[in-house]
Design an enzyme around this catalytic site. Sequence first.
Site, PDB file in Angstrom:
ATOM      1  N   TRP A  79       5.901  -4.833  -3.838  1.00 48.16           N
ATOM      2  CA  TRP A  79       4.743  -5.716  -3.816  1.00 48.16           C
ATOM      3  C   TRP A  79       4.972  -6.861  -4.827  1.00 48.16           C
ATOM      4  O   TRP A  79       5.426  -6.625  -5.945  1.00 48.16           O
ATOM      5  CB  TRP A  79       3.459  -4.938  -4.169  1.00 48.16           C
ATOM      6  CG  TRP A  79       2.296  -5.860  -4.319  1.00 48.16           C
ATOM      7  CD1 TRP A  79       1.582  -6.454  -3.323  1.00 48.16           C
ATOM      8  CD2 TRP A  79       1.740  -6.343  -5.548  1.00 48.16           C
ATOM      9  NE1 TRP A  79       0.617  -7.285  -3.842  1.00 48.16           N
ATOM     10  CE2 TRP A  79       0.691  -7.229  -5.208  1.00 48.16           C
ATOM     11  CE3 TRP A  79       2.039  -6.121  -6.894  1.00 48.16           C
ATOM     12  CZ2 TRP A  79      -0.073  -7.889  -6.176  1.00 48.16           C
ATOM     13  CZ3 TRP A  79       1.274  -6.780  -7.852  1.00 48.16           C
ATOM     14  CH2 TRP A  79       0.235  -7.649  -7.484  1.00 48.16           C
TER      15      TRP A  79
ATOM     16  N   ASP B 220     -11.470 -15.911   1.857  1.00 45.28           N
ATOM     17  CA  ASP B 220     -10.748 -14.640   1.716  1.00 45.28           C
ATOM     18  C   ASP B 220     -11.731 -13.499   1.473  1.00 45.28           C
ATOM     19  O   ASP B 220     -12.920 -13.575   1.815  1.00 45.28           O
ATOM     20  CB  ASP B 220      -9.693 -14.787   0.590  1.00 45.28           C
ATOM     21  CG  ASP B 220      -8.465 -13.925   0.802  1.00 45.28           C
ATOM     22  OD1 ASP B 220      -8.542 -12.718   0.503  1.00 45.28           O
ATOM     23  OD2 ASP B 220      -7.428 -14.445   1.268  1.00 45.28           O
ATOM     24  N   ASP B 221     -11.259 -12.448   0.860  1.00 43.92           N
ATOM     25  CA  ASP B 221     -11.982 -11.194   0.633  1.00 43.92           C
ATOM     26  C   ASP B 221     -13.319 -11.430  -0.092  1.00 43.92           C
ATOM     27  O   ASP B 221     -13.422 -12.335  -0.919  1.00 43.92           O
ATOM     28  CB  ASP B 221     -11.069 -10.313  -0.240  1.00 43.92           C
ATOM     29  CG  ASP B 221     -11.469  -8.862  -0.241  1.00 43.92           C
ATOM     30  OD1 ASP B 221     -12.533  -8.532   0.295  1.00 43.92           O
ATOM     31  OD2 ASP B 221     -10.695  -8.057  -0.786  1.00 43.92           O
TER      32      ASP B 221
ATOM     33  N   ARG C 212      -5.745   1.656  -4.143  1.00 45.14           N
ATOM     34  CA  ARG C 212      -6.719   0.566  -4.280  1.00 45.14           C
ATOM     35  C   ARG C 212      -8.097   1.063  -3.826  1.00 45.14           C
ATOM     36  O   ARG C 212      -8.828   0.353  -3.125  1.00 45.14           O
ATOM     37  CB  ARG C 212      -6.304  -0.668  -3.463  1.00 45.14           C
ATOM     38  CG  ARG C 212      -6.852  -1.975  -4.022  1.00 45.14           C
ATOM     39  CD  ARG C 212      -6.714  -3.143  -3.049  1.00 45.14           C
ATOM     40  NE  ARG C 212      -6.996  -4.407  -3.714  1.00 45.14           N
ATOM     41  CZ  ARG C 212      -7.278  -5.533  -3.088  1.00 45.14           C
ATOM     42  NH1 ARG C 212      -7.320  -5.584  -1.773  1.00 45.14           N
ATOM     43  NH2 ARG C 212      -7.509  -6.637  -3.751  1.00 45.14           N
TER      44      ARG C 212
ATOM     45  N   LYS D 200      -7.273 -13.944   8.807  1.00 48.05           N
ATOM     46  CA  LYS D 200      -6.206 -13.422   7.952  1.00 48.05           C
ATOM     47  C   LYS D 200      -6.382 -11.912   7.980  1.00 48.05           C
ATOM     48  O   LYS D 200      -7.348 -11.383   7.433  1.00 48.05           O
ATOM     49  CB  LYS D 200      -6.351 -13.973   6.532  1.00 48.05           C
ATOM     50  CG  LYS D 200      -5.387 -13.334   5.543  1.00 48.05           C
ATOM     51  CD  LYS D 200      -5.491 -13.998   4.171  1.00 48.05           C
ATOM     52  CE  LYS D 200      -4.712 -13.200   3.135  1.00 48.05           C
ATOM     53  NZ  LYS D 200      -4.822 -13.798   1.796  1.00 48.05           N
ATOM     54  N   TRP D 201      -5.467 -11.217   8.640  1.00 44.72           N
ATOM     55  CA  TRP D 201      -5.586  -9.773   8.905  1.00 44.72           C
ATOM     56  C   TRP D 201      -4.774  -9.039   7.853  1.00 44.72           C
ATOM     57  O   TRP D 201      -3.549  -9.052   7.898  1.00 44.72           O
ATOM     58  CB  TRP D 201      -5.061  -9.488  10.310  1.00 44.72           C
ATOM     59  CG  TRP D 201      -5.184  -8.084  10.790  1.00 44.72           C
ATOM     60  CD1 TRP D 201      -4.694  -6.967  10.203  1.00 44.72           C
ATOM     61  CD2 TRP D 201      -5.811  -7.654  12.005  1.00 44.72           C
ATOM     62  NE1 TRP D 201      -4.977  -5.868  10.964  1.00 44.72           N
ATOM     63  CE2 TRP D 201      -5.660  -6.255  12.077  1.00 44.72           C
ATOM     64  CE3 TRP D 201      -6.477  -8.307  13.053  1.00 44.72           C
ATOM     65  CZ2 TRP D 201      -6.152  -5.504  13.147  1.00 44.72           C
ATOM     66  CZ3 TRP D 201      -6.961  -7.561  14.106  1.00 44.72           C
ATOM     67  CH2 TRP D 201      -6.804  -6.173  14.153  1.00 44.72           C
ATOM     68  N   ASP D 202      -5.477  -8.393   6.922  1.00 46.83           N
ATOM     69  CA  ASP D 202      -4.799  -7.773   5.775  1.00 46.83           C
ATOM     70  C   ASP D 202      -4.663  -6.266   5.976  1.00 46.83           C
ATOM     71  O   ASP D 202      -5.320  -5.670   6.845  1.00 46.83           O
ATOM     72  CB  ASP D 202      -5.593  -8.088   4.497  1.00 46.83           C
ATOM     73  CG  ASP D 202      -4.695  -8.249   3.277  1.00 46.83           C
ATOM     74  OD1 ASP D 202      -3.582  -7.693   3.284  1.00 46.83           O
ATOM     75  OD2 ASP D 202      -5.121  -8.917   2.317  1.00 46.83           O
TER      76      ASP D 202
ATOM     77  N   ASN E  28      -3.852  -3.268   3.055  1.00 47.62           N
ATOM     78  CA  ASN E  28      -3.493  -3.223   1.640  1.00 47.62           C
ATOM     79  C   ASN E  28      -3.059  -1.880   1.075  1.00 47.62           C
ATOM     80  O   ASN E  28      -3.163  -1.662  -0.126  1.00 47.62           O
ATOM     81  CB  ASN E  28      -4.642  -3.782   0.811  1.00 47.62           C
ATOM     82  CG  ASN E  28      -4.531  -5.298   0.704  1.00 47.62           C
ATOM     83  OD1 ASN E  28      -3.447  -5.815   0.421  1.00 47.62           O
ATOM     84  ND2 ASN E  28      -5.605  -6.005   0.944  1.00 47.62           N
TER      85      ASN E  28
ATOM     86  N   CYS F   9      -0.900 -10.097   7.118  1.00 45.85           N
ATOM     87  CA  CYS F   9      -0.753  -9.971   5.671  1.00 45.85           C
ATOM     88  C   CYS F   9      -0.824  -8.494   5.365  1.00 45.85           C
ATOM     89  O   CYS F   9      -1.585  -7.762   5.987  1.00 45.85           O
ATOM     90  CB  CYS F   9      -1.902 -10.721   4.993  1.00 45.85           C
ATOM     91  SG  CYS F   9      -1.986 -10.519   3.203  1.00 45.85           S
TER      92      CYS F   9
ATOM     93  N   ASP G 170       2.209 -11.829  -2.330  1.00 40.46           N
ATOM     94  CA  ASP G 170       1.112 -12.168  -3.239  1.00 40.46           C
ATOM     95  C   ASP G 170       1.639 -12.886  -4.473  1.00 40.46           C
ATOM     96  O   ASP G 170       0.871 -13.378  -5.293  1.00 40.46           O
ATOM     97  CB  ASP G 170       0.362 -10.893  -3.665  1.00 40.46           C
ATOM     98  CG  ASP G 170      -0.669 -10.479  -2.626  1.00 40.46           C
ATOM     99  OD1 ASP G 170      -0.960 -11.289  -1.725  1.00 40.46           O
ATOM    100  OD2 ASP G 170      -1.180  -9.349  -2.715  1.00 40.46           O
TER     101      ASP G 170
HETATM  102  C1  GLA Z   1      -4.205  -8.858  -0.511  1.00 40.22           C
HETATM  103  C2  GLA Z   1      -3.714 -10.200   0.003  1.00 40.22           C
HETATM  104  C3  GLA Z   1      -4.263 -11.301  -0.862  1.00 40.22           C
HETATM  105  C4  GLA Z   1      -5.784 -11.237  -0.844  1.00 40.22           C
HETATM  106  C5  GLA Z   1      -6.250  -9.870  -1.299  1.00 40.22           C
HETATM  107  C6  GLA Z   1      -7.747  -9.715  -1.094  1.00 40.22           C
HETATM  108  O1  GLA Z   1      -3.649  -8.556  -1.752  1.00 40.22           O
HETATM  109  O2  GLA Z   1      -2.324 -10.243   0.047  1.00 40.22           O
HETATM  110  O3  GLA Z   1      -3.822 -12.553  -0.431  1.00 40.22           O
HETATM  111  O4  GLA Z   1      -6.236 -11.514   0.453  1.00 40.22           O
HETATM  112  O5  GLA Z   1      -5.604  -8.827  -0.563  1.00 40.22           O
HETATM  113  O6  GLA Z   1      -8.207  -8.488  -1.503  1.00 40.22           O
END
Ligand code: GLA
Length: 738
Positions: free
Chosen positions: A193, A366-367, A443, A476-478, A480, A526, A548
Amino acid sequence: MLKTFTSALVLLAASLLASAQPPSFDPASKVFRLDGGGVSYAFGVNSRGELQQLYWGGRLAATDAFPQAAPMPEWASFDASYTNTPQEFAGWGQGLYNEPALKVSFPDGNRDLVLHYQSHTAIANGFEVVLKDISRPIFVTLHYAIDAESGILSRSATIQNKGTDAVTVEQAAAAAWTLPPAHYTLNYLTGRWAGEWNLTQEPIHPGARVLESRRGSTGHQANPWFAIQTGDANEDHGSVWFGALGWSGSWRITVEQDQLDEVRVTGGFNPFEFGYVLHSGEKLETPIFYGGYSPDGLGGASRLLHRYEVKNILPRTPDTATAAAPKPRPVIYNSWEATEMNVNEAGQIALAEKAAALGIDRFVMDDGWFGKRKTDHAGLGDWYVDPDKFPHGLKPLIDKVHSLGMDFGLWVEPEMVNPDSDLYRKHPDWVLNFPGRPRTEQRTQLVLNLARPDVRAYVLGFLDKLLNENDIAFLKWDYNRNWSEPGWDQLPANEQKKVYVEFTRNLYGILAELRQRHPKIEIESCSGGGGRVDLGILRYTDEVWPSDNTDSFDRLTQQDGFSYAYPTQVMLAWVTDTPNWLNKRTTSLPYRMLSSMQGSLGIGANIVKWTDDEHATAKRLIAAYHQVQPTIVQGDLYRLISPRNNSEFSATQTVNPAKTQSVVFAFIHSTQKGRGFPTLKLQGLDPAAVYALSPIEGKARAGSPTVASGAWWMNHGLDLDQDFRGDFQAAAFRLDKK
Ligand code: GLA
């Protein structure tokens, strides 16, 4: 001039004729041949009935004929002919000690599988070849197709159980590739990461090097791509074989120098924890393994791959459905580093106003906009707009963004849930888990089991509703975290490992369905940065977030590594604030801008706080970028000087397909001992054409020509300003054909 033109026409006609050679099968020698671009590929049915690899490399003459494939002899009493013979798709049986393509266990305890040729069908640009076990009704259809332009092959397999009893597939590759004995170097991509995309190079020795993910998704740690070069090859010259696997679940590529020094590359589903039960009549489709060859070094290999990916892999929107390539990406603004989860209507509107004034095309929130998402401890799974942050819903913000001339994008993380969410409280059984065992959080989140039909329906349903109710151009499809405790207790115990296939298939299914219902939607893949980048997800997503890590200096090596496998078109790169959050490094705005302009540009800084000077610099460079973006993102990329190995300098150059424009980027890490920047010998230009040089940022050497032939720029080269020295310096130029 006329002579050059005529010889160019002759070359073009010759290459068209050569490319047009259709796939052939010679019934006498039982040899299959595929030709495309500068590549020929041949395999045949040997005297025992096995499908044996014969050739993969530079294009042969149409008249060249292969004799029938001859099995390799036994090597004393220890390596039988079966294991020595390079098979296209070997079953595990009959004393195979190398990596099998397929391993199956039968309910009666038999685990021996020997696949022989049965039949084939010619398709437009390849073949479907059917193999069958010597006694049991296990059928494998191998799919081969070659791209006429690049010579890149796509290979996959469909395994079918035509018997009455269920069998378990324990290992299934998409394809195996073979290279003849030689001294080779293996190139692959590793990371973690915020540290993805390191090009790792090592000699291939006897034994196996395993590249893999056991994580349920592609992973940051290794990427399903490889390139193998002969000992004398480098960036610009020599033979390179390369491949990439289109799979976003657990995967494995094994690069093996065998007992007779041949190199075999086998890739597909990761056999670790694999077990796919096929009931009577059922089939298992493997992912696609793409493979190519270039005589022009690693640079030639990546240029072929980029062109292929942009034309043949990336999804299209209605306006580019029949175009040769998708559109360059809009220049985006993303709110993450500016506001993190503290998003609200007024704050986002303030950012949007600044973004529009910079010349940004798309504003992405974003988030933090949904559920009870105040921190990363809560809210994932509850995809309703947070009424505290957006009392009137998203509409006022979206309307404002539109009125400013931008379209609107939104962050989602559909496959995840926080235990502190309404969704988890209602459906605790929806996550990957083994009943009665701990559910390991990462997380503070858990992975929804997307393989379950109800979870699939929920995810598709909320995304569809979100897109129906809001004018959203982009998601933006994340994703994590990686998997733990991957149980699927809806299925019988011996079938639960199907989760490794069905989860990813459902992910692709949801993406395909969303794109079908909302044909204009564009999507970014993502996964905490570059954790889910592969040719499987890229069929459904228009771009990726490579890392990131937004440190503009680190990004140079990351972008360099990324470029071996994936095109600039999909490589998002934001300019963020300084000192950088990760490395605490301070760099100038032009340096950060130019680092990101090497990719698909975005701004991710807190632009509300920018000075007028910063604003003016970014605005000027965004305008300059817009003018040359198609050349940067879809042109041929030449890595003139690599930033790897702590290089003092680095430089890239891109040339558009018509060779009418080129863009050059040059970076200094830190000048040592007064050394000036080396003369940049450009590549890929038309030697007879005349090009005018103009700076985007920085200067050429005083007195050096600004108008010169392609031959000059390539043979003499481009000299940069004597004073181009220091730490974290950057310059960029464009050349336009006169
Ligand atoms: C991940 C993405 C970031 C951001 C965060 C939001 O880490 O890679 O760009 O969108 O989540 O929680």
